[in-house]
Design a protein around this motif. Structure first.
Motif, PDB file in Angstrom:
ATOM      1  N   ASP A  68      -5.181-120.291 -42.528  1.00 12.75           N
ATOM      2  CA  ASP A  68      -4.373-119.224 -43.117  1.00 12.75           C
ATOM      3  C   ASP A  68      -4.360-119.356 -44.645  1.00 12.75           C
ATOM      4  O   ASP A  68      -4.534-118.361 -45.359  1.00 12.75           O
ATOM      5  CB  ASP A  68      -2.953-119.272 -42.547  1.00 12.75           C
ATOM      6  N   ASP A  69      -4.180-120.573 -45.149  1.00 16.99           N
ATOM      7  CA  ASP A  69      -4.167-120.813 -46.596  1.00 16.99           C
ATOM      8  C   ASP A  69      -5.514-120.473 -47.241  1.00 16.99           C
ATOM      9  O   ASP A  69      -5.566-120.098 -48.406  1.00 16.99           O
ATOM     10  CB  ASP A  69      -3.828-122.277 -46.904  1.00 16.99           C
ATOM     11  N   ARG A  70      -6.599-120.618 -46.474  1.00 19.82           N
ATOM     12  CA  ARG A  70      -7.945-120.371 -47.000  1.00 19.82           C
ATOM     13  C   ARG A  70      -8.477-118.982 -46.649  1.00 19.82           C
ATOM     14  O   ARG A  70      -9.650-118.699 -46.876  1.00 19.82           O
ATOM     15  CB  ARG A  70      -8.901-121.428 -46.445  1.00 19.82           C
ATOM     16  N   ASP A  71      -7.613-118.127 -46.080  1.00 16.80           N
ATOM     17  CA  ASP A  71      -8.028-116.786 -45.630  1.00 16.80           C
ATOM     18  C   ASP A  71      -9.202-116.871 -44.664  1.00 16.80           C
ATOM     19  O   ASP A  71     -10.181-116.129 -44.777  1.00 16.80           O
ATOM     20  CB  ASP A  71      -8.367-115.876 -46.819  1.00 16.80           C
ATOM     21  N   GLU A  72      -9.089-117.785 -43.719  1.00 17.05           N
ATOM     22  CA  GLU A  72     -10.121-117.983 -42.703  1.00 17.05           C
ATOM     23  C   GLU A  72      -9.562-117.658 -41.324  1.00 17.05           C
ATOM     24  O   GLU A  72      -8.350-117.562 -41.133  1.00 17.05           O
ATOM     25  CB  GLU A  72     -10.598-119.432 -42.680  1.00 17.05           C
ATOM     26  N   GLU A  73     -10.485-117.539 -40.376  1.00 14.73           N
ATOM     27  CA  GLU A  73     -10.120-117.387 -38.975  1.00 14.73           C
ATOM     28  C   GLU A  73     -11.128-118.178 -38.142  1.00 14.73           C
ATOM     29  O   GLU A  73     -12.207-118.513 -38.629  1.00 14.73           O
ATOM     30  CB  GLU A  73     -10.129-115.909 -38.568  1.00 14.73           C
ATOM     31  N   PRO A  74     -10.771-118.471 -36.881  1.00 18.94           N
ATOM     32  CA  PRO A  74     -11.735-119.173 -36.023  1.00 18.94           C
ATOM     33  C   PRO A  74     -12.832-118.204 -35.590  1.00 18.94           C
ATOM     34  O   PRO A  74     -12.578-117.264 -34.842  1.00 18.94           O
ATOM     35  CB  PRO A  74     -10.889-119.640 -34.842  1.00 18.94           C
ATOM     36  N   VAL A  75     -14.037-118.408 -36.094  1.00 19.37           N
ATOM     37  CA  VAL A  75     -15.163-117.542 -35.736  1.00 19.37           C
ATOM     38  C   VAL A  75     -15.805-118.059 -34.453  1.00 19.37           C
ATOM     39  O   VAL A  75     -16.192-117.285 -33.588  1.00 19.37           O
ATOM     40  CB  VAL A  75     -16.189-117.458 -36.891  1.00 19.37           C
ATOM     41  N   VAL A  76     -15.909-119.381 -34.332  1.00 17.42           N
ATOM     42  CA  VAL A  76     -16.454-120.014 -33.129  1.00 17.42           C
ATOM     43  C   VAL A  76     -15.441-121.033 -32.626  1.00 17.42           C
ATOM     44  O   VAL A  76     -14.910-121.818 -33.411  1.00 17.42           O
ATOM     45  CB  VAL A  76     -17.797-120.724 -33.424  1.00 17.42           C
ATOM     46  N   ILE A  77     -15.180-120.991 -31.336  1.00 21.23           N
ATOM     47  CA  ILE A  77     -14.409-122.039 -30.664  1.00 21.23           C
ATOM     48  C   ILE A  77     -15.375-122.637 -29.650  1.00 21.23           C
ATOM     49  O   ILE A  77     -15.922-121.908 -28.815  1.00 21.23           O
ATOM     50  CB  ILE A  77     -13.149-121.470 -29.980  1.00 21.23           C
ATOM     51  N   TYR A  78     -15.638-123.926 -29.776  1.00 20.78           N
ATOM     52  CA  TYR A  78     -16.673-124.519 -28.919  1.00 20.78           C
ATOM     53  C   TYR A  78     -16.128-125.681 -28.114  1.00 20.78           C
ATOM     54  O   TYR A  78     -15.146-126.311 -28.483  1.00 20.78           O
ATOM     55  CB  TYR A  78     -17.879-124.966 -29.752  1.00 20.78           C
ATOM     56  N   HIS A  79     -16.796-125.929 -27.012  1.00 18.27           N
ATOM     57  CA  HIS A  79     -16.575-127.151 -26.255  1.00 18.27           C
ATOM     58  C   HIS A  79     -17.800-127.420 -25.387  1.00 18.27           C
ATOM     59  O   HIS A  79     -18.712-126.590 -25.304  1.00 18.27           O
ATOM     60  CB  HIS A  79     -15.271-127.111 -25.448  1.00 18.27           C
ATOM     61  N   SER A  80     -17.813-128.582 -24.781  1.00 15.33           N
ATOM     62  CA  SER A  80     -18.957-128.954 -23.960  1.00 15.33           C
ATOM     63  C   SER A  80     -18.548-129.059 -22.504  1.00 15.33           C
ATOM     64  O   SER A  80     -17.372-129.252 -22.186  1.00 15.33           O
ATOM     65  CB  SER A  80     -19.557-130.279 -24.434  1.00 15.33           C
ATOM     66  N   HIS A  81     -19.532-128.905 -21.649  1.00 18.50           N
ATOM     67  CA  HIS A  81     -19.384-129.206 -20.224  1.00 18.50           C
ATOM     68  C   HIS A  81     -20.307-130.376 -19.942  1.00 18.50           C
ATOM     69  O   HIS A  81     -21.485-130.336 -20.294  1.00 18.50           O
ATOM     70  CB  HIS A  81     -19.760-127.999 -19.364  1.00 18.50           C
ATOM     71  N   THR A  82     -19.781-131.406 -19.308  1.00 16.30           N
ATOM     72  CA  THR A  82     -20.552-132.633 -19.126  1.00 16.30           C
ATOM     73  C   THR A  82     -21.297-132.709 -17.801  1.00 16.30           C
ATOM     74  O   THR A  82     -22.218-133.503 -17.664  1.00 16.30           O
ATOM     75  CB  THR A  82     -19.636-133.858 -19.259  1.00 16.30           C
ATOM     76  N   ALA A  83     -20.897-131.891 -16.840  1.00 14.10           N
ATOM     77  CA  ALA A  83     -21.523-131.978 -15.515  1.00 14.10           C
ATOM     78  C   ALA A  83     -21.930-130.617 -14.960  1.00 14.10           C
ATOM     79  O   ALA A  83     -22.504-130.542 -13.881  1.00 14.10           O
ATOM     80  CB  ALA A  83     -20.580-132.656 -14.532  1.00 14.10           C
ATOM     81  N   THR A  84     -21.644-129.553 -15.691  1.00 12.50           N
ATOM     82  CA  THR A  84     -21.945-128.205 -15.205  1.00 12.50           C
ATOM     83  C   THR A  84     -22.661-127.407 -16.288  1.00 12.50           C
ATOM     84  O   THR A  84     -22.776-127.853 -17.426  1.00 12.50           O
ATOM     85  CB  THR A  84     -20.654-127.454 -14.799  1.00 12.50           C
ATOM     86  N   GLU A  85     -23.097-126.218 -15.909  1.00 14.55           N
ATOM     87  CA  GLU A  85     -23.792-125.358 -16.866  1.00 14.55           C
ATOM     88  C   GLU A  85     -22.845-124.908 -17.973  1.00 14.55           C
ATOM     89  O   GLU A  85     -21.627-125.015 -17.844  1.00 14.55           O
ATOM     90  CB  GLU A  85     -24.389-124.137 -16.152  1.00 14.55           C
ATOM     91  N   ALA A  86     -23.423-124.406 -19.033  1.00 13.06           N
ATOM     92  CA  ALA A  86     -22.650-123.914 -20.170  1.00 13.06           C
ATOM     93  C   ALA A  86     -22.178-122.492 -19.877  1.00 13.06           C
ATOM     94  O   ALA A  86     -22.740-121.506 -20.342  1.00 13.06           O
ATOM     95  CB  ALA A  86     -23.499-123.961 -21.439  1.00 13.06           C
ATOM     96  N   HIS A  87     -21.138-122.400 -19.068  1.00 15.14           N
ATOM     97  CA  HIS A  87     -20.539-121.114 -18.709  1.00 15.14           C
ATOM     98  C   HIS A  87     -19.039-121.327 -18.591  1.00 15.14           C
ATOM     99  O   HIS A  87     -18.607-122.352 -18.063  1.00 15.14           O
ATOM    100  CB  HIS A  87     -21.112-120.591 -17.389  1.00 15.14           C
ATOM    101  N   PRO A  88     -18.217-120.382 -19.078  1.00 19.62           N
ATOM    102  CA  PRO A  88     -16.765-120.586 -19.044  1.00 19.62           C
ATOM    103  C   PRO A  88     -16.222-120.747 -17.627  1.00 19.62           C
ATOM    104  O   PRO A  88     -16.567-119.979 -16.723  1.00 19.62           O
ATOM    105  CB  PRO A  88     -16.200-119.307 -19.673  1.00 19.62           C
ATOM    106  N   SER A  89     -15.369-121.735 -17.465  1.00 21.28           N
ATOM    107  CA  SER A  89     -14.673-121.944 -16.190  1.00 21.28           C
ATOM    108  C   SER A  89     -13.456-121.018 -16.142  1.00 21.28           C
ATOM    109  O   SER A  89     -13.092-120.397 -17.148  1.00 21.28           O
ATOM    110  CB  SER A  89     -14.211-123.398 -16.084  1.00 21.28           C
ATOM    111  N   ARG A  90     -12.812-120.969 -14.997  1.00 17.92           N
ATOM    112  CA  ARG A  90     -11.574-120.176 -14.888  1.00 17.92           C
ATOM    113  C   ARG A  90     -10.527-120.675 -15.875  1.00 17.92           C
ATOM    114  O   ARG A  90      -9.803-119.885 -16.492  1.00 17.92           O
ATOM    115  CB  ARG A  90     -11.023-120.243 -13.461  1.00 17.92           C
ATOM    116  N   THR A  91     -10.451-121.986 -16.059  1.00 14.44           N
ATOM    117  CA  THR A  91      -9.504-122.546 -17.025  1.00 14.44           C
ATOM    118  C   THR A  91      -9.866-122.128 -18.442  1.00 14.44           C
ATOM    119  O   THR A  91      -9.002-121.723 -19.221  1.00 14.44           O
ATOM    120  CB  THR A  91      -9.466-124.088 -16.916  1.00 14.44           C
ATOM    121  N   ASP A  92     -11.160-122.200 -18.786  1.00 13.09           N
ATOM    122  CA  ASP A  92     -11.606-121.777 -20.119  1.00 13.09           C
ATOM    123  C   ASP A  92     -11.207-120.328 -20.374  1.00 13.09           C
ATOM    124  O   ASP A  92     -10.726-119.985 -21.460  1.00 13.09           O
ATOM    125  CB  ASP A  92     -13.131-121.896 -20.250  1.00 13.09           C
TER     126      ASP A  92
END
Length: 157
Positions: A68-92
Motif C-alpha cells: 500500500d505504501d509503495r502503490d503496489e498490489e499482488p500481481v502474482v500469488i504463487y505456491h507449489s504442489h509437492t505431490a500433485t499437478e500444478a492445478h488449484p485444489s478446492r482449498t486453493d
C-alpha cells in the motif's frame, strides 16, 4: 495471459524447489493497475506442510501495508504442489481472494529440489480465480520487460 520476466520465473521455481518437500508460497508485487509482476517476495509457509500452504498473518499484514505504501498490489500469488499437478485444489480456490491476481502453481512432484533451471522442463501454470471459477491462462516468459525482449511462451493443456 501472464507475462513474467525470466528472473522472476526462475526465482519462483527455485523457491519451490528449495522448500520441497514442503509447499512454498509467495507474492510478486507490481505497480497498481499495471498487471506487471516486478518485486519478488518469497514468504514463509507458516503451515510447514507438504500438502498445504498458509501465509503467516503478521507477515501478510506487513506485506499488504508495504505494498500500500509503495502503490503496489499482488500481481502474482504463487505456491507449489509437492505431490500433485500444478492445478488449484478446492482449498486453493476457496482461499483465492484477489480477483486481479494471477495464481501461479509450480509442481515439484517429479523434480523435487533439483537445481539447474536452464533447459529443464518445469510444470509452471497460471490461473485466474474469481468467485470460485478457475480459468487457466497462458504464460509468456520474457527475458526482460525492456524493449527488444525475446519471449518464450509456455502453454500447458
Amino acid at each position: 495471459m501472464l507475462r513474467i520476466d525470466r528472473a522472476t520465473y526462475d526465482a519462483i521455481v527455485a523457491h519451490a524447489r528449495e522448500d520441497h518437500p514442503d509447499e512454498a508460497c509467495g507474492v510478486v508485487a507490481g505497480p497498481e493497475g499495471s498487471d506487471r509482476p516486478e518485486r519478488f517476495i518469497p514468504m514463509l509457509n507458516a503451515a510447514r506442510s507438504p500438502t498445504f500452504y498458509e501465509f503467516d498473518s503478521g507477515d501478510l499484514l506487513r506485506l499488504y501495508r508495504e505494498m500500500d505504501d509503495r502503490d503496489e498490489e499482488p500481481v502474482v500469488i504463487y505456491h507449489s504442489h509437492t505431490a500433485t499437478e500444478a492445478h488449484p485444489s478446492r482449498t486453493d480456490i476457496s482461499y483465492a481472494s484477489e480477483p486481479n491476481a494471477h495464481y501461479v502453481l509450480v509442481s515439484t512432484r517429479h523434480h523435487g529440489a533439483q537445481t539447474g533451471l536452464a533447459g529443464e522442463e518445469v510444470e509452471f501454470r497460471s490461473f485466474r480465480i474469481v468467485d470460485g471459477v478457475v480459468t487457466e491462462e497462458d504464460v509468456e516468459v520474457v527475458e526482460s520487460y525492456l524493449f527488444g525482449h525475446s519471449p518464450t511462451t509456455v502453454v500447458y493443456d
